[in-house]
Motif scaffolding. Structure first.
Motif, mmCIF file in Angstrom:
data_model
loop_
_atom_site.group_PDB
_atom_site.id
_atom_site.type_symbol
_atom_site.label_atom_id
_atom_site.label_comp_id
_atom_site.label_asym_id
_atom_site.label_seq_id
_atom_site.Cartn_x
_atom_site.Cartn_y
_atom_site.Cartn_z
ATOM 1 N N PHE A 33 0.854 -1.193 0.000
ATOM 2 C CA PHE A 33 0.000 0.000 0.000
ATOM 3 C C PHE A 33 0.886 1.238 0.000
ATOM 4 O O PHE A 33 1.932 1.264 0.642
ATOM 5 N N TYR A 35 0.595 5.379 0.931
ATOM 6 C CA TYR A 35 -0.172 6.457 1.538
ATOM 7 C C TYR A 35 0.665 7.730 1.500
ATOM 8 O O TYR A 35 1.884 7.697 1.401
ATOM 9 N N GLN A 37 1.043 11.445 3.708
ATOM 10 C CA GLN A 37 0.653 12.099 4.959
ATOM 11 C C GLN A 37 1.082 13.553 4.953
ATOM 12 O O GLN A 37 2.255 13.878 4.735
ATOM 13 N N GLN A 41 -4.094 17.228 5.233
ATOM 14 C CA GLN A 41 -4.962 16.145 4.729
ATOM 15 C C GLN A 41 -4.890 14.863 5.556
ATOM 16 O O GLN A 41 -5.703 13.955 5.368
ATOM 17 N N GLY A 42 -3.912 14.779 6.440
ATOM 18 C CA GLY A 42 -3.760 13.549 7.207
ATOM 19 C C GLY A 42 -3.216 12.427 6.348
ATOM 20 O O GLY A 42 -2.471 12.661 5.398
ATOM 21 N N LEU A 43 -3.617 11.201 6.662
ATOM 22 C CA LEU A 43 -3.151 10.016 5.931
ATOM 23 C C LEU A 43 -4.114 9.739 4.779
ATOM 24 O O LEU A 43 -5.265 9.396 4.987
ATOM 25 N N PHE A 45 -4.922 7.541 1.345
ATOM 26 C CA PHE A 45 -4.642 6.352 0.549
ATOM 27 C C PHE A 45 -4.320 6.761 -0.884
ATOM 28 O O PHE A 45 -4.986 7.609 -1.475
ATOM 29 N N TYR A 48 -2.742 0.498 -4.152
ATOM 30 C CA TYR A 48 -2.630 -0.796 -3.475
ATOM 31 C C TYR A 48 -2.366 -1.879 -4.516
ATOM 32 O O TYR A 48 -3.019 -1.918 -5.557
ATOM 33 N N SER A 58 -7.435 4.321 -6.796
ATOM 34 C CA SER A 58 -8.412 5.412 -6.773
ATOM 35 C C SER A 58 -7.929 6.640 -6.016
ATOM 36 O O SER A 58 -8.475 7.728 -6.194
ATOM 37 N N LEU A 91 4.275 7.172 2.639
ATOM 38 C CA LEU A 91 4.413 5.971 3.453
ATOM 39 C C LEU A 91 4.025 4.738 2.647
ATOM 40 O O LEU A 91 3.012 4.729 1.943
ATOM 41 N N LEU A 103 -1.279 -4.217 8.859
ATOM 42 C CA LEU A 103 -0.417 -3.369 8.039
ATOM 43 C C LEU A 103 0.880 -3.071 8.773
ATOM 44 O O LEU A 103 0.851 -2.700 9.946
ATOM 45 N N PHE A 105 4.129 -0.594 8.406
ATOM 46 C CA PHE A 105 4.567 0.589 7.671
ATOM 47 C C PHE A 105 6.088 0.727 7.666
ATOM 48 O O PHE A 105 6.763 0.364 8.631
ATOM 49 N N GLN B 33 -7.677 -1.367 12.829
ATOM 50 C CA GLN B 33 -6.304 -1.403 13.320
ATOM 51 C C GLN B 33 -6.025 -0.104 14.065
ATOM 52 O O GLN B 33 -6.541 0.950 13.688
ATOM 53 N N PHE B 35 -2.785 2.302 15.452
ATOM 54 C CA PHE B 35 -1.366 2.559 15.267
ATOM 55 C C PHE B 35 -0.935 3.695 16.199
ATOM 56 O O PHE B 35 -1.714 4.596 16.501
ATOM 57 N N LEU B 43 5.043 4.546 12.100
ATOM 58 C CA LEU B 43 3.716 4.056 12.476
ATOM 59 C C LEU B 43 3.849 2.622 12.962
ATOM 60 O O LEU B 43 4.208 1.730 12.203
ATOM 61 N N ASN B 45 2.108 -0.697 14.566
ATOM 62 C CA ASN B 45 0.822 -1.351 14.729
ATOM 63 C C ASN B 45 0.643 -1.837 16.162
ATOM 64 O O ASN B 45 1.490 -2.547 16.693
ATOM 65 N N ARG B 94 -10.438 -1.201 0.767
ATOM 66 C CA ARG B 94 -9.791 0.019 1.225
ATOM 67 C C ARG B 94 -9.629 0.040 2.737
ATOM 68 O O ARG B 94 -10.423 -0.541 3.481
ATOM 69 N N ILE B 95 -8.570 0.711 3.175
ATOM 70 C CA ILE B 95 -8.345 0.949 4.599
ATOM 71 C C ILE B 95 -8.343 2.454 4.798
ATOM 72 O O ILE B 95 -7.528 3.158 4.198
ATOM 73 N N PHE B 97 -8.165 5.836 7.234
ATOM 74 C CA PHE B 97 -7.567 6.296 8.485
ATOM 75 C C PHE B 97 -8.325 7.482 9.061
ATOM 76 O O PHE B 97 -8.847 8.327 8.325
ATOM 77 N N GLY B 98 -8.343 7.550 10.385
ATOM 78 C CA GLY B 98 -8.817 8.743 11.061
ATOM 79 C C GLY B 98 -7.730 9.806 11.064
ATOM 80 O O GLY B 98 -6.617 9.575 10.588
ATOM 81 N N ASP B 99 -8.056 10.964 11.619
ATOM 82 C CA ASP B 99 -7.114 12.078 11.644
ATOM 83 C C ASP B 99 -6.161 12.018 12.828
ATOM 84 O O ASP B 99 -5.269 12.861 12.946
#
Lengths: 114, 107
Positions: A33, A35, A37, A41-43, A45, A48, A58, A91, A103, A105, B33, B35, B43, B45, B94-95, B97-99
């Motif tokens: 995967f 990503y 960061q 916008q944060g993390l 996607f 994959y 996508s 990432l 996952l 990383f 999950q 992290f 990150l 896990n 899809r996975i 993530f939160g903020d």
């Protein structure tokens, strides 16, 4: 087990240049995967792969971004004509299987576009 | 993210105290999950959950797929627990993530 390895750790490019980021997944993991960061916008996607085949891209910006996985031991993320808004930590993560697996990383590549 | 809402966004704890972090999902999450992103940016896990609970040392996590939420409980917080905690929910391929929750543990 060295974990997921990403190189380089830091990359600085000038606006308009190309950047290639590398990821070596954990040996035996079939899913990779990517990503991105940023603080705003944060993390996010991006894309994959499972067994080297692209499954879901996508999240990839339609222009300038491409990802490949030519063999099971590495994946690349290429950004053409980099722009300042591409600056982020990229990432890479791998898992045993794409579905329902932990996952792991890498440490990330910090890309700075000047 | 808009599909995974984490709360609180930031938290300050005194060493030795307990707290709970929460994620609410607007998607049909099948797995969750948790992290920890340490100050170096890595990150790590902490948990991989199907519906149910797991415990590891001072950490305990629960995932309720019917009510669409997950929690992470930290007991006896230590200085090294400081960092940003992310939850991630899997739905389809899809996975999401939160903020994140930024946690600072103070002596």
């Amino acid at each position: 087990n060295a974990g997921v390895i990403q190189t380089p750790r830091h990359k600085v490019t000038g606006k308009g240049q190309e950047a290639t980021l590398w990821c070596e997944p954990i040996s035996g993991h079939s899913a990779v995967f990517w990503y991105r960061q940023t603080i705003v916008q944060g993390l996010e996607f991006l894309t994959y792969f499972r067994n080297q085949a692209p499954i879901d891209d996508s999240g990839m910006p339609k222009e300038r971004f491409s990802a490949q996985m030519p063999n099971q031991s590495h994946s690349t993320l290429k950004i053409q004509s980099t722009q300042p808004q591409d600056s982020a930590v990229y990432l890479c993560a791998s898992s045993l299987d794409g579905g329902q697996n932990t996952l792991y990383f890498g440490a990330g590549t910090r890309l700075s576009v000047l | 993210g808009d599909k995974v809402k984490q709360s609180p966004s930031a938290l300050s704890l005194q060493e030795g105290t307990n707290s709970a972090l929460r994620c609410n999902f607007s998607i049909a999450a099948t797995t969750v999950q948790w992290f920890l992103q340490n100050p170096r940016g890595s990150l790590i896990n902490l948990f991989y959950l199907v519906p149910g609970t797991k415990e590891n040392g001072r950490l305990k996590s629960a995932f309720d797929s019917k009510e669409s939420y997950s929690t992470l409980h930290i007991r006896d917080a230590q200085l090294e627990d400081s960092g940003t905690y992310f939850c991630a929910a899997e739905a389809g391929n899809r996975i999401f993530f939160g903020d994140g929750t930024q946690l600072v543990v103070k002596p």
